[in-house]
Design a protein around this motif. Structure first.
Motif, mmCIF file in Angstrom:
data_model
loop_
_atom_site.group_PDB
_atom_site.id
_atom_site.type_symbol
_atom_site.label_atom_id
_atom_site.label_comp_id
_atom_site.label_asym_id
_atom_site.label_seq_id
_atom_site.Cartn_x
_atom_site.Cartn_y
_atom_site.Cartn_z
ATOM 1 N N ALA A 131 50.479 8.445 37.341
ATOM 2 C CA ALA A 131 51.190 9.565 36.729
ATOM 3 C C ALA A 131 50.444 10.071 35.503
ATOM 4 N N VAL A 132 50.638 11.351 35.195
ATOM 5 C CA VAL A 132 50.145 11.940 33.951
ATOM 6 C C VAL A 132 51.334 12.133 33.024
ATOM 7 N N VAL A 133 51.276 11.493 31.854
ATOM 8 C CA VAL A 133 52.324 11.612 30.843
ATOM 9 C C VAL A 133 51.686 12.284 29.632
ATOM 10 N N GLU A 134 51.935 13.566 29.471
ATOM 11 C CA GLU A 134 51.264 14.329 28.416
ATOM 12 C C GLU A 134 51.841 14.008 27.046
ATOM 13 N N ASP A 135 50.969 13.656 26.106
ATOM 14 C CA ASP A 135 51.360 13.591 24.699
ATOM 15 C C ASP A 135 51.104 14.974 24.112
ATOM 16 N N ALA A 136 52.144 15.788 24.148
ATOM 17 C CA ALA A 136 52.052 17.165 23.660
ATOM 18 C C ALA A 136 52.717 17.303 22.297
ATOM 19 N N ALA A 137 52.614 16.255 21.482
ATOM 20 C CA ALA A 137 53.227 16.286 20.149
ATOM 21 C C ALA A 137 52.739 17.474 19.331
ATOM 22 N N HIS A 138 51.463 17.857 19.542
ATOM 23 C CA HIS A 138 50.879 18.974 18.779
ATOM 24 C C HIS A 138 51.051 20.322 19.472
ATOM 25 N N ALA A 139 51.544 20.339 20.700
ATOM 26 C CA ALA A 139 51.275 21.488 21.574
ATOM 27 C C ALA A 139 52.485 22.307 21.986
ATOM 28 N N PHE A 140 53.591 22.208 21.269
ATOM 29 C CA PHE A 140 54.725 23.036 21.681
ATOM 30 C C PHE A 140 54.347 24.510 21.586
ATOM 31 N N GLY A 141 54.585 25.239 22.676
ATOM 32 C CA GLY A 141 54.298 26.671 22.720
ATOM 33 C C GLY A 141 52.963 27.028 23.316
ATOM 34 N N SER A 142 52.031 26.078 23.401
ATOM 35 C CA SER A 142 50.714 26.364 23.963
ATOM 36 C C SER A 142 50.806 26.565 25.466
ATOM 37 N N ARG A 143 49.720 27.083 26.049
ATOM 38 C CA ARG A 143 49.714 27.417 27.468
ATOM 39 C C ARG A 143 48.514 26.790 28.183
ATOM 40 N N LEU A 144 48.719 26.508 29.460
ATOM 41 C CA LEU A 144 47.636 26.199 30.383
ATOM 42 C C LEU A 144 47.677 27.305 31.427
#
Length: 361
Positions: A131-144
């Protein structure tokens, strides 16, 4: 805030559920589980991924120590990998090279807010049950691409701490991959209790069906988050504007390299540069001149608590001696940024002059 307080139950209540619904709409996802921190979200996310004793979790050493602590809380072990010097993030090749028969999950850390694209190895990860568990602590609002981080089909973990892109004072959220994971996550965040708050207060008993933790997000914190989310469009444009202002000011500065955040798709959390000089001297000079710089973060594979999992990580070890986080906050002005870069220019000059041997002064 007043509405949340009037309800009377200041822990988890309908304000928390309203915040979850609003986050789900913003991110364009079916469900959001609000929790007390990103660490809690990572812990639950790893458990949902089936990670436990005997597993390894692939993770960059270049991250806040909370990422590693969440791995250890499951009984698994970290397998540290190196990063790209220009982005301070991992890439598919580094992840693929680190996979072993014991790999249970990958935690890509979305450093500075930049999304990470692992699509070229996604089929292999799926085939191996990783599984991929993203640590997006810095990334709210960003896009892929055209999707917000959190809407790309992975277990994604956000932080809503006091300095994050969106803050609740303290808090976090987990984006589950399906309804069953959402139900399990909600039980795990509240001590294994499966009934909702509304149901519990109308009955004479409740059921504890599993182990669990006190990880819920309080209504008071959710109320702060709802106000922040309502104004997030302004937060997003302000952060991008200030980062671009830094990029302009730093463009002609020798011995300084700005970390590439792919600003067109990123809501930046911070502004980090690599100082290709005496970083410690530059850092000290800036601090002494009242500039609130920092270092984010010391590598985890060199920390006393994690040294048993040490591996040679040459890029991480080099960049750790170079990076400096410049002041970055939506309340800053472009004039503030000009001032910070002017002081950085002076600090670099002082560093160069102080590096000359005394016999040549």
């Amino acid at each position: 805030m007043a509405e949340a307080m009037r309800i009377g139950q200041w822990g988890h209540n309908t304000a928390t559920e309203a915040f979850e619904d609003e986050l789900a709409t913003f991110l364009d996802v079916p469900d959001v589980v609000a929790v007390s921190s990103c660490t809690a979200a990572l812990h639950i996310g790893l458990l949902l991924a089936g990670v436990g004793p005997g597993n390894e979790v692939i993770v960059p050493s270049q991250t806040f120590c909370a990422t590693v602590q969440a791995i250890l809380m499951t009984g698994a072990q970290p397998r540290f990998i190196d990063i790209n010097a220009n982005t301070l993030a991992v890439d598919s090749a580094a992840v693929q090279a680190a996979i072993t028969p014991n790999t249970g999950a990958v935690i890509p850390v979305l450093y500075g807010g930049r999304a990470i694209d692992l699509t070229e190895i996604k089929s292999e990860l799926d085939r191996r049950g990783i599984a991929v568990v993203e640590d997006a602590a810095h990334a709210f609002g960003s896009r892929l691409g055209d999707k917000r981080v959190g809407a790309t089909g992975m277990l994604t973990c956000f932080s809503f701490g006091p300095i994050k892109n969106l803050t609740c004072g303290e808090g976090g959220a987990l984006i589950p991959r399906n309804p069953a994971e959402a139900d399990t996550a909600r039980a795990l965040r509240l001590l294994g209790v499966t009934q909702s708050q509304a149901t519990r207060i109308r009955t004479t008993s409740y059921h504890v069906d599993s182990a669990g933790w006190r990880y819920h997000l309080s209504a008071v914190h959710a109320a702060i988050g709802r106000v922040q989310l309502a104004g997030f469009a302004s937060i997003e444009t302000t952060r991008q504007r200030l980062w671009r202002a830094y990029a302009r000011e730093l463009a002609d500065l020798e011995r300084v390299a700005l970390i590439d955040l792919d600003i067109e798709h990123t809501v930046p959390f911070n502004c980090v540069v690599r100082v290709l000089a005496d970083r410690d001297k530059v850092f000290e000079t800036l601090r002494n001149r009242g500039i609130g710089v920092g270092v984010h973060y010391p590598p985890n594979h060199t920390q006393p608590a994690f040294r048993q999992w040490h591996r040679p990580l040459p890029v991480t070890e080099t960049t750790a001696r170079q990076i400096v986080s410049l002041p970055f906050h939506p309340a800053m002005t472009e004039h503030d940024i000009t001032h910070v870069v002017s002081e950085l220019r002076t600090a670099l000059t002082d560093s160069r002059s102080n590096s000359i041997p005394s016999s040549r002064r």
